[in-house]
Design a protein around this motif. Sequence first.
Motif, PDB file in Angstrom:
ATOM      1  N   GLU A 106       0.743  -1.088  -0.271  1.00 45.49           N
ATOM      2  CA  GLU A 106       0.003  -0.081  -0.050  1.00 45.49           C
ATOM      3  C   GLU A 106       0.783   1.020   0.070  1.00 45.49           C
ATOM      4  O   GLU A 106       1.863   1.404   0.589  1.00 45.49           O
ATOM      5  CB  GLU A 106      -0.970   0.043   1.297  1.00 45.49           C
ATOM      6  N   PRO A 107       0.746   2.287  -0.637  1.00 52.01           N
ATOM      7  CA  PRO A 107       1.354   3.447  -0.806  1.00 52.01           C
ATOM      8  C   PRO A 107       1.073   4.451   0.629  1.00 52.01           C
ATOM      9  O   PRO A 107      -0.082   4.321   0.787  1.00 52.01           O
ATOM     10  CB  PRO A 107       0.840   4.169  -2.174  1.00 52.01           C
ATOM     11  N   TYR A 108       2.006   5.096   0.631  1.00 51.18           N
ATOM     12  CA  TYR A 108       1.610   6.244   1.961  1.00 51.18           C
ATOM     13  C   TYR A 108       1.656   7.653   1.292  1.00 51.18           C
ATOM     14  O   TYR A 108       2.357   8.121   0.233  1.00 51.18           O
ATOM     15  CB  TYR A 108       3.184   6.128   2.840  1.00 51.18           C
ATOM     16  N   PRO A 109       0.751   8.505   1.799  1.00 53.45           N
ATOM     17  CA  PRO A 109       0.393   9.981   1.341  1.00 53.45           C
ATOM     18  C   PRO A 109       1.792  10.876   1.657  1.00 53.45           C
ATOM     19  O   PRO A 109       2.323  10.392   2.655  1.00 53.45           O
ATOM     20  CB  PRO A 109      -0.761  10.100   2.035  1.00 53.45           C
ATOM     21  N   VAL A 110       1.818  11.683   0.814  1.00 55.72           N
ATOM     22  CA  VAL A 110       2.861  12.660   0.964  1.00 55.72           C
ATOM     23  C   VAL A 110       2.300  14.088   0.952  1.00 55.72           C
ATOM     24  O   VAL A 110       1.344  14.301   0.035  1.00 55.72           O
ATOM     25  CB  VAL A 110       3.857  12.676  -0.150  1.00 55.72           C
ATOM     26  N   LEU A 144       5.468  16.715   4.325  1.00 52.69           N
ATOM     27  CA  LEU A 144       5.163  15.620   5.365  1.00 52.69           C
ATOM     28  C   LEU A 144       4.785  14.476   5.090  1.00 52.69           C
ATOM     29  O   LEU A 144       4.065  14.448   3.890  1.00 52.69           O
ATOM     30  CB  LEU A 144       4.025  16.396   6.514  1.00 52.69           C
ATOM     31  N   PHE A 145       5.012  13.245   5.592  1.00 58.15           N
ATOM     32  CA  PHE A 145       4.769  11.970   5.355  1.00 58.15           C
ATOM     33  C   PHE A 145       3.776  11.696   6.246  1.00 58.15           C
ATOM     34  O   PHE A 145       3.435  11.785   7.356  1.00 58.15           O
ATOM     35  CB  PHE A 145       5.792  10.893   5.503  1.00 58.15           C
ATOM     36  N   GLY A 146       2.776  10.805   5.638  1.00 57.06           N
ATOM     37  CA  GLY A 146       1.395  10.677   6.451  1.00 57.06           C
ATOM     38  C   GLY A 146       1.238   8.919   6.541  1.00 57.06           C
ATOM     39  O   GLY A 146       2.249   8.212   6.007  1.00 57.06           O
ATOM     40  N   ARG A 147       0.379   8.688   7.344  1.00 58.82           N
ATOM     41  CA  ARG A 147       0.149   7.063   7.564  1.00 58.82           C
ATOM     42  C   ARG A 147      -0.826   6.420   6.739  1.00 58.82           C
ATOM     43  O   ARG A 147      -1.478   7.380   6.057  1.00 58.82           O
ATOM     44  CB  ARG A 147      -0.305   7.042   8.993  1.00 58.82           C
ATOM     45  N   LEU A 148      -0.855   5.296   6.547  1.00 55.75           N
ATOM     46  CA  LEU A 148      -1.775   4.819   5.723  1.00 55.75           C
ATOM     47  C   LEU A 148      -3.501   5.140   6.085  1.00 55.75           C
ATOM     48  O   LEU A 148      -3.671   5.019   7.319  1.00 55.75           O
ATOM     49  CB  LEU A 148      -1.898   3.372   5.628  1.00 55.75           C
ATOM     50  N   GLY A 149      -3.889   5.779   5.057  1.00 55.14           N
ATOM     51  CA  GLY A 149      -5.217   6.335   5.294  1.00 55.14           C
ATOM     52  C   GLY A 149      -5.477   7.605   5.865  1.00 55.14           C
ATOM     53  O   GLY A 149      -6.338   8.467   5.838  1.00 55.14           O
ATOM     54  N   ASP A 150      -4.219   8.322   6.059  1.00 54.51           N
ATOM     55  CA  ASP A 150      -4.283   9.630   6.359  1.00 54.51           C
ATOM     56  C   ASP A 150      -4.435  10.716   5.148  1.00 54.51           C
ATOM     57  O   ASP A 150      -4.969  11.621   5.340  1.00 54.51           O
ATOM     58  CB  ASP A 150      -3.060  10.131   6.898  1.00 54.51           C
ATOM     59  N   GLU A 151      -4.562  10.197   3.914  1.00 59.46           N
ATOM     60  CA  GLU A 151      -4.937  11.018   2.810  1.00 59.46           C
ATOM     61  C   GLU A 151      -6.541  11.621   3.049  1.00 59.46           C
ATOM     62  O   GLU A 151      -6.929  12.538   2.520  1.00 59.46           O
ATOM     63  CB  GLU A 151      -4.848  10.208   1.467  1.00 59.46           C
ATOM     64  N   ARG A 152      -7.359  10.775   3.881  1.00 61.46           N
ATOM     65  CA  ARG A 152      -8.690  11.308   4.034  1.00 61.46           C
ATOM     66  C   ARG A 152      -8.749  12.360   4.980  1.00 61.46           C
ATOM     67  O   ARG A 152      -9.849  13.144   5.071  1.00 61.46           O
ATOM     68  CB  ARG A 152      -9.469  10.223   4.579  1.00 61.46           C
ATOM     69  N   LEU A 153      -7.608  12.652   5.803  1.00 59.64           N
ATOM     70  CA  LEU A 153      -7.740  13.960   6.452  1.00 59.64           C
ATOM     71  C   LEU A 153      -7.837  15.265   5.522  1.00 59.64           C
ATOM     72  O   LEU A 153      -8.255  16.206   6.063  1.00 59.64           O
ATOM     73  CB  LEU A 153      -6.326  13.821   7.431  1.00 59.64           C
ATOM     74  N   ALA A 154      -7.115  15.094   4.416  1.00 63.19           N
ATOM     75  CA  ALA A 154      -7.183  16.330   3.566  1.00 63.19           C
ATOM     76  C   ALA A 154      -8.623  16.737   3.224  1.00 63.19           C
ATOM     77  O   ALA A 154      -8.954  17.749   3.070  1.00 63.19           O
ATOM     78  CB  ALA A 154      -6.441  16.263   2.067  1.00 63.19           C
ATOM     79  N   ALA A 155      -9.614  15.681   3.028  1.00 66.21           N
ATOM     80  CA  ALA A 155     -10.882  16.148   2.443  1.00 66.21           C
ATOM     81  C   ALA A 155     -11.512  16.626   3.865  1.00 66.21           C
ATOM     82  O   ALA A 155     -12.681  17.079   3.488  1.00 66.21           O
ATOM     83  CB  ALA A 155     -11.363  14.808   1.971  1.00 66.21           C
ATOM     84  N   LEU A 176      -2.497  17.441  -0.479  1.00 69.06           N
ATOM     85  CA  LEU A 176      -1.913  15.957  -0.842  1.00 69.06           C
ATOM     86  C   LEU A 176      -1.319  16.255  -2.335  1.00 69.06           C
ATOM     87  O   LEU A 176      -1.678  16.576  -3.216  1.00 69.06           O
ATOM     88  CB  LEU A 176      -3.156  15.003  -0.912  1.00 69.06           C
ATOM     89  N   LEU A 177      -0.209  15.631  -2.319  1.00 70.66           N
ATOM     90  CA  LEU A 177       0.806  15.730  -3.471  1.00 70.66           C
ATOM     91  C   LEU A 177       0.802  14.415  -4.188  1.00 70.66           C
ATOM     92  O   LEU A 177       1.012  14.456  -5.392  1.00 70.66           O
ATOM     93  CB  LEU A 177       2.150  16.134  -3.106  1.00 70.66           C
ATOM     94  N   VAL A 197      -8.615   8.277  -3.454  1.00 70.28           N
ATOM     95  CA  VAL A 197      -8.197   9.776  -3.031  1.00 70.28           C
ATOM     96  C   VAL A 197      -6.906   9.906  -4.129  1.00 70.28           C
ATOM     97  O   VAL A 197      -5.935   9.418  -3.942  1.00 70.28           O
ATOM     98  CB  VAL A 197      -7.952   9.981  -1.693  1.00 70.28           C
ATOM     99  N   ALA A 198      -7.204  11.273  -4.876  1.00 71.60           N
ATOM    100  CA  ALA A 198      -6.024  11.582  -5.969  1.00 71.60           C
ATOM    101  C   ALA A 198      -5.478  12.517  -5.251  1.00 71.60           C
ATOM    102  O   ALA A 198      -6.026  13.717  -4.507  1.00 71.60           O
ATOM    103  CB  ALA A 198      -6.876  11.678  -7.134  1.00 71.60           C
ATOM    104  N   ALA A 199      -4.405  13.192  -5.884  1.00 68.29           N
ATOM    105  CA  ALA A 199      -3.792  14.298  -5.597  1.00 68.29           C
ATOM    106  C   ALA A 199      -4.731  15.411  -6.056  1.00 68.29           C
ATOM    107  O   ALA A 199      -5.364  15.522  -7.231  1.00 68.29           O
ATOM    108  CB  ALA A 199      -2.362  14.589  -6.243  1.00 68.29           C
ATOM    109  N   ARG A 200      -4.526  16.730  -5.258  1.00 70.65           N
ATOM    110  CA  ARG A 200      -5.859  17.602  -5.664  1.00 70.65           C
ATOM    111  C   ARG A 200      -5.120  18.750  -6.193  1.00 70.65           C
ATOM    112  O   ARG A 200      -4.141  19.314  -5.967  1.00 70.65           O
ATOM    113  CB  ARG A 200      -6.263  18.058  -4.316  1.00 70.65           C
ATOM    114  N   PHE A 201      -6.066  19.144  -7.396  1.00 70.04           N
ATOM    115  CA  PHE A 201      -5.333  20.393  -8.173  1.00 70.04           C
ATOM    116  C   PHE A 201      -6.274  21.390  -8.053  1.00 70.04           C
ATOM    117  O   PHE A 201      -7.616  21.281  -7.767  1.00 70.04           O
ATOM    118  CB  PHE A 201      -5.327  19.959  -9.604  1.00 70.04           C
ATOM    119  N   ALA A 202      -5.822  22.919  -8.165  1.00 72.91           N
ATOM    120  CA  ALA A 202      -6.822  23.869  -8.057  1.00 72.91           C
ATOM    121  C   ALA A 202      -7.613  24.022  -9.334  1.00 72.91           C
ATOM    122  O   ALA A 202      -7.451  23.455 -10.458  1.00 72.91           O
ATOM    123  CB  ALA A 202      -5.897  24.973  -7.918  1.00 72.91           C
TER     124      ALA A 202
END
Length: 378
Positions: A106-110, A144-155, A176-177, A197-202
């Motif tokens: 599983e990939p980790y969020p950046v 910053l590096f996040g833990r698995l699943g932390d990508e949902r914190l951005a939303a 999220l990058l 969850v994908a990297a978010r663009f403006a």
Amino acid sequence: MTGPLRPAFHEGQVLAAADLSATVEYARGGAARHARHLHEWGIVEGLGLVTQPRTDPLTGVRHVEVSVSAGIAVDGTGREVVVTEPVVLRESDFEEVNGADQATDEPYPVFLTAADREPAEPAGPVSCSGSATKTRVEESYQILFGRLGDERLAAEQQPPAIGDPPADPPVRWLVLLGYVHWADGHFSGVETVARGVAARFAGVRADTVSARSGALTLRTGTEIQEGGLALVLTGGETPNLVFGLYQGGGAVAPLMTVAANGNLTIEGSFGGRMSAQQHAGGLRHRHRRDAAAAAVRRHPGTGRRRPGRDPRPADPAHPPLADSALFSPVEATVDADRRVRCRVRVYNPSVNWKQPVEQPGAVDFLVLATVAATNGGG
């Protein structure tokens, strides 16, 4: 409650540090509110995760070096985050957060977040009082590096109130990058999407988008690429809507065109549940209600139906459908003998509530007539 306070000055006024700071903060607040409410936050330019192949000199393990390319992002508070040059991600920073995890594919969020720092060297004049207080603040960043699943914190992040200025540290907004893979003590790859969850663009918020040139183009990339999709809305004397593909010179080759009068032109085939035949680049049709397996006969050389060949009704063995009945088409075709065949699947709870049944149905069919041109052109 009060609105934003705009600094005002008068002759002979003694300007304190707070007065000058208020001038800067007023401009920052206006820019942040513009970015926050007229745009969607995210990556504006660059900031991609780039890999370079590497080999561990001690173990011989092949891995990748991951860096974040230079770019700009705007966070959800309206603050601009600028990365002026590529940044290599440090494996030690990753291990500090996720080093105790079990091996996983599983990939980790950046993430990227804003940070304020004091400049390494004084960027302005020193105070006359001899104070060592810095007169500049570096608007920097932190990766910053996040833990698995932390990508949902951005939303789940909530924007500040309507009139608030951009958030300064210690308030943190995560952009999220992308994601990194980790294996054998090294980065092994990158991803832009993981766990839905994908990297978010403006983006932009607008009810109206107007084009000054008279043509508005939508495409799926920042650059024109041959074979790429484009949607072009054109005004002027011949307004139309064109969906097509980019050609080598940047022009759009139409695949589908909708003219101002509603005429539709399609370069490819037209398909769906009920297919339509294409003749001479367009569809010419005449509608008539008919029943399943009705025969359509014509005199040779004309498009008239033979006398006495009226369409027969649907199968009388099936009673009329109740208002609560549901039906869907199963077949609507024309065979080599020019017979229209139509079957429908009917669920009629008043007759059989256990299961649907198939029966003949009525269909609108197309009668196409062609005649050879005469010498007179008639």
